[in-house]
Design a protein around this motif. Sequence first.
Motif, short mmCIF file in Angstrom:
data_model
loop_
_atom_site.label_atom_id
_atom_site.label_comp_id
_atom_site.label_asym_id
_atom_site.label_seq_id
_atom_site.Cartn_x
_atom_site.Cartn_y
_atom_site.Cartn_z
N LYS A 197 -75.46 5.63 27.60
CA LYS A 197 -75.79 6.91 28.24
C LYS A 197 -76.22 6.73 29.69
O LYS A 197 -76.20 7.67 30.48
N GLN B 275 -78.90 9.20 22.43
CA GLN B 275 -78.72 10.15 23.53
C GLN B 275 -79.99 10.94 23.78
O GLN B 275 -80.41 11.13 24.92
N ALA B 276 -80.63 11.42 22.70
CA ALA B 276 -81.87 12.16 22.87
C ALA B 276 -82.94 11.28 23.52
O ALA B 276 -83.69 11.74 24.39
N THR C 45 -80.52 25.61 18.95
CA THR C 45 -80.17 25.19 20.32
C THR C 45 -79.98 26.41 21.22
O THR C 45 -80.48 26.45 22.35
N MET D 95 -85.41 18.54 22.90
CA MET D 95 -84.36 17.98 22.05
C MET D 95 -84.34 18.72 20.72
O MET D 95 -85.38 18.98 20.12
N THR E 70 -81.09 19.06 24.93
CA THR E 70 -80.06 18.18 24.39
C THR E 70 -80.08 18.23 22.87
O THR E 70 -81.07 18.61 22.26
N ILE F 1 -77.04 19.52 27.31
CA ILE F 1 -76.28 18.29 27.07
C ILE F 1 -75.96 18.25 25.58
O ILE F 1 -76.85 18.10 24.74
N ALA G 127 -72.70 13.68 24.99
CA ALA G 127 -72.50 13.88 26.44
C ALA G 127 -71.10 13.42 26.83
O ALA G 127 -70.92 12.59 27.72
N TYR H 177 -75.36 9.33 32.58
CA TYR H 177 -76.42 10.18 33.12
C TYR H 177 -76.57 10.05 34.63
O TYR H 177 -77.21 10.89 35.26
N THR I 276 -82.11 10.91 27.18
CA THR I 276 -82.40 12.16 27.89
C THR I 276 -83.88 12.29 28.15
O THR I 276 -84.30 12.66 29.26
#
Length: 345
Positions: free
Chosen positions: A52, A81-82, A136, A98, A73, A149, A153, A56, A85
């Motif tokens: 990532k 990924q979380a 979300t 998240m 995200t 995101i 991503a 990013y 982020t």
Amino acid sequence: MLPGLAQTVPWRPLARLPTAVEPCDAIRDWLGRSGVFMKRDDLASPLYGGNKVRRYEFVLADAAARGSKRIVTVGGLASTQAMATALFGHALGFDVCMVLFDQPMTDFARDALLGFAASGAEIVHGGGYLMTALRTMKAMRRVPGSYLILPGAANALANLGYVDAMLELAGQVERGEAPRPDAIVLPTGSSGTLAALALGAAWLGWNTEIIGVRITSTLACNRFTIDRIVRNTDRFLERHDARWKAMRGRVNYSIYGGALGRGYGYPTPEALEGAERVRDLTGASGEVTYSGKALAALHELARKPAYRDKTLLLWNTLSTPRPALVPGAEARLPPSLRKLVTSTS
């Protein structure tokens, strides 16, 4: 970075590059052969490595350029990924929310949840996929101007990071630091990294096969979904770099589906063994969703007649640096996630 992109897309450096290419000597006996190497993107940043970081550099720069102050995200309970982020987002001054969907609980997932709690990010337990989507949307509406995101991503902007990564590898090959790989093996779900590496190899004129080890259902990861990502990324590059010529008809990739088991996040005996081999290679524990299954596939592929005499490269997409676990962090989790953590401790 491709020269033409410097003036057309936002970018902010986050990674320490180039990442090294090393022989997988620590697991040579397990693989049954030599001639296997590893790209150390697990060390792309001392804050948090993995695949990532390069993505990013473009995504978070785009969020800042759009004036966003908050990032939402989506990922699984053990989402790297979380984690990326939360850590990089906060380092750059963003608020992070998240929304986490359910996956099988493992020790790695438990540690991830505790890391999320310690990161200071807002945590929403999404539950199943449908409720995660609804929660979300609610999180996005609550703060207008939030930057979204999605899992993996894997959009075209983020994929630029791994087109660049393939050019970085070409430089290492040219300098004699590593042999040109005949095949590159990596885990794939949303498949942005796979698509970008395949495009980068096509741009270089390499016939290297990019082998994506599928870690989710065929419905979510297949030739159609990956071809769409390749096409979208290729068109993005055509629009933003005058030197880029269409490469989507030249990509060389394949999908290895033999490591999945019951589905996303579910351990298999082979993935558990593969996770231990990650520790042998990096000194840090592996996990069974991505890295363990990629190693399980590498173990099988290295022995197949079609690959036995070929140079293989494992692209390590799991961070070796991990956030320190803070005592009492579970108290910051939503009650439903706190229950999951305490039940597995």
